[in-house]
Design a protein around this motif. Sequence first.
Motif, mmCIF file in Angstrom:
data_model
loop_
_atom_site.group_PDB
_atom_site.id
_atom_site.type_symbol
_atom_site.label_atom_id
_atom_site.label_comp_id
_atom_site.label_asym_id
_atom_site.label_seq_id
_atom_site.Cartn_x
_atom_site.Cartn_y
_atom_site.Cartn_z
ATOM 1 N N HIS A 170 4.693 3.147 13.090
ATOM 2 C CA HIS A 170 3.819 3.847 12.056
ATOM 3 C C HIS A 170 4.124 5.315 12.339
ATOM 4 O O HIS A 170 3.809 5.730 13.537
ATOM 5 C CB HIS A 170 2.622 3.209 11.848
ATOM 6 N N SER A 171 4.440 6.430 11.441
ATOM 7 C CA SER A 171 4.313 7.501 11.928
ATOM 8 C C SER A 171 4.086 8.283 10.324
ATOM 9 O O SER A 171 4.923 8.300 9.523
ATOM 10 C CB SER A 171 5.679 8.267 12.317
ATOM 11 N N GLN A 196 -8.617 2.531 9.290
ATOM 12 C CA GLN A 196 -9.833 1.830 8.364
ATOM 13 C C GLN A 196 -9.310 1.808 6.939
ATOM 14 O O GLN A 196 -9.721 0.656 6.452
ATOM 15 C CB GLN A 196 -11.027 2.848 8.483
ATOM 16 N N GLU A 197 -8.473 2.615 6.355
ATOM 17 C CA GLU A 197 -8.260 2.719 5.044
ATOM 18 C C GLU A 197 -6.970 1.679 5.151
ATOM 19 O O GLU A 197 -6.988 0.831 4.084
ATOM 20 C CB GLU A 197 -7.567 3.979 4.695
ATOM 21 N N ALA A 198 -6.280 1.579 6.037
ATOM 22 C CA ALA A 198 -5.007 0.860 5.990
ATOM 23 C C ALA A 198 -5.474 -0.634 6.150
ATOM 24 O O ALA A 198 -4.776 -1.609 5.485
ATOM 25 C CB ALA A 198 -3.907 1.143 6.711
ATOM 26 N N TYR A 199 -5.883 -0.974 7.409
ATOM 27 C CA TYR A 199 -6.437 -2.205 7.842
ATOM 28 C C TYR A 199 -7.554 -2.725 7.765
ATOM 29 O O TYR A 199 -8.115 -3.803 8.297
ATOM 30 C CB TYR A 199 -5.830 -2.400 9.320
ATOM 31 N N GLY A 200 -8.752 -1.720 7.513
ATOM 32 C CA GLY A 200 -9.963 -2.210 7.441
ATOM 33 C C GLY A 200 -10.542 -2.602 8.832
ATOM 34 O O GLY A 200 -11.538 -2.900 9.059
ATOM 35 N N MET A 258 0.736 -1.132 -0.086
ATOM 36 C CA MET A 258 -0.051 0.089 0.018
ATOM 37 C C MET A 258 0.965 1.251 0.002
ATOM 38 O O MET A 258 1.727 1.167 0.357
ATOM 39 C CB MET A 258 -0.888 0.163 1.115
ATOM 40 N N SER A 259 0.578 2.262 -0.815
ATOM 41 C CA SER A 259 1.170 3.502 -0.810
ATOM 42 C C SER A 259 1.368 4.448 0.343
ATOM 43 O O SER A 259 0.269 3.940 1.207
ATOM 44 C CB SER A 259 0.740 4.252 -1.968
ATOM 45 N N GLU A 260 2.153 4.993 0.866
ATOM 46 C CA GLU A 260 2.174 5.894 1.870
ATOM 47 C C GLU A 260 1.018 6.933 1.889
ATOM 48 O O GLU A 260 0.799 7.336 0.768
ATOM 49 C CB GLU A 260 3.484 6.518 2.129
ATOM 50 N N LYS A 292 -1.788 13.196 6.225
ATOM 51 C CA LYS A 292 -2.949 13.628 7.078
ATOM 52 C C LYS A 292 -3.787 14.157 6.045
ATOM 53 O O LYS A 292 -5.259 14.135 5.773
ATOM 54 C CB LYS A 292 -2.379 14.699 7.938
ATOM 55 N N ALA A 293 -3.422 14.800 4.687
ATOM 56 C CA ALA A 293 -4.132 15.373 3.467
ATOM 57 C C ALA A 293 -5.229 14.184 2.924
ATOM 58 O O ALA A 293 -6.126 14.669 2.372
ATOM 59 C CB ALA A 293 -3.288 15.938 2.581
ATOM 60 N N ASP A 294 -4.682 13.026 3.392
ATOM 61 C CA ASP A 294 -5.508 12.022 2.452
ATOM 62 C C ASP A 294 -6.831 11.897 3.371
ATOM 63 O O ASP A 294 -8.098 11.153 2.810
ATOM 64 C CB ASP A 294 -4.916 10.737 2.544
ATOM 65 N N TYR A 295 -6.742 12.355 4.621
ATOM 66 C CA TYR A 295 -8.088 12.109 5.364
ATOM 67 C C TYR A 295 -8.720 13.295 5.907
ATOM 68 O O TYR A 295 -9.667 13.484 6.670
ATOM 69 C CB TYR A 295 -7.481 11.290 6.809
#
Length: 220
Positions: A69-70, A185-189, A1-3, A6-9
């Motif tokens: 994770h950071s 939720q996006e990364a791990y569901g 999965m791409s990095e 915060k802008a993504d959320y």
Amino acid sequence: MSEQTKADYIDDVDVDEEWDAHPSDAELEEAVESLEESGFEVEVVADAEEALEVVTEEIPEGASVMNGHSTTLEEIGFMEYLNEGEHEWENLYGEVFSIDDDQARAKARREAQTADYFLGSVNAIGREDGTLVAADLSGSRIGAYPFAAGHVVTVAGVNKVVADEEAARERLHDYAYAFENERAQEAYGVESYPSKELVVRQETVEGRTTVVLVEETLGY
């Protein structure tokens, strides 16, 4: 999965953006003094590029390196740098996540908490009392901070500087958690929760923990 950053959320959360306000020069100076009085080494840098330079220079050749994770580490380019292998470190993160077996990978993650250098970030910094506050669901991001790792390097944008420990915990729960919940939720569901919360009020081992403060808005 791409990095992701915060802008993504940012469009998916409803929080008070005042929690990302930058401290004044005097407040930043107070934060540095308080952190140093609490036993932390402190580096103030202008931007993400300089932060990456300071972080990579902090780690000696041959050291074992692990990170939780950071978003901040992603934003300064550390994860890309680590994965490209432009260093002479033992990349425990790469080793751990190359393991296919779930139980073996979990065991390796626990063992990696004792890395020579463990990198990550925090959710808030109390400028008046020199405290660091962070949390996560499993504890894998913050487990090394109190004792396990030989050295800790934590990178944070100055947007995470608040008045004191009480405000830092408030920022964690009222602001940072909303972003981490979306990311999880996006990364791990699954939803996240600040089930394991860490407050570091003092570092008792000289030179063990370094706080890199970046004069930009980074992470959450």
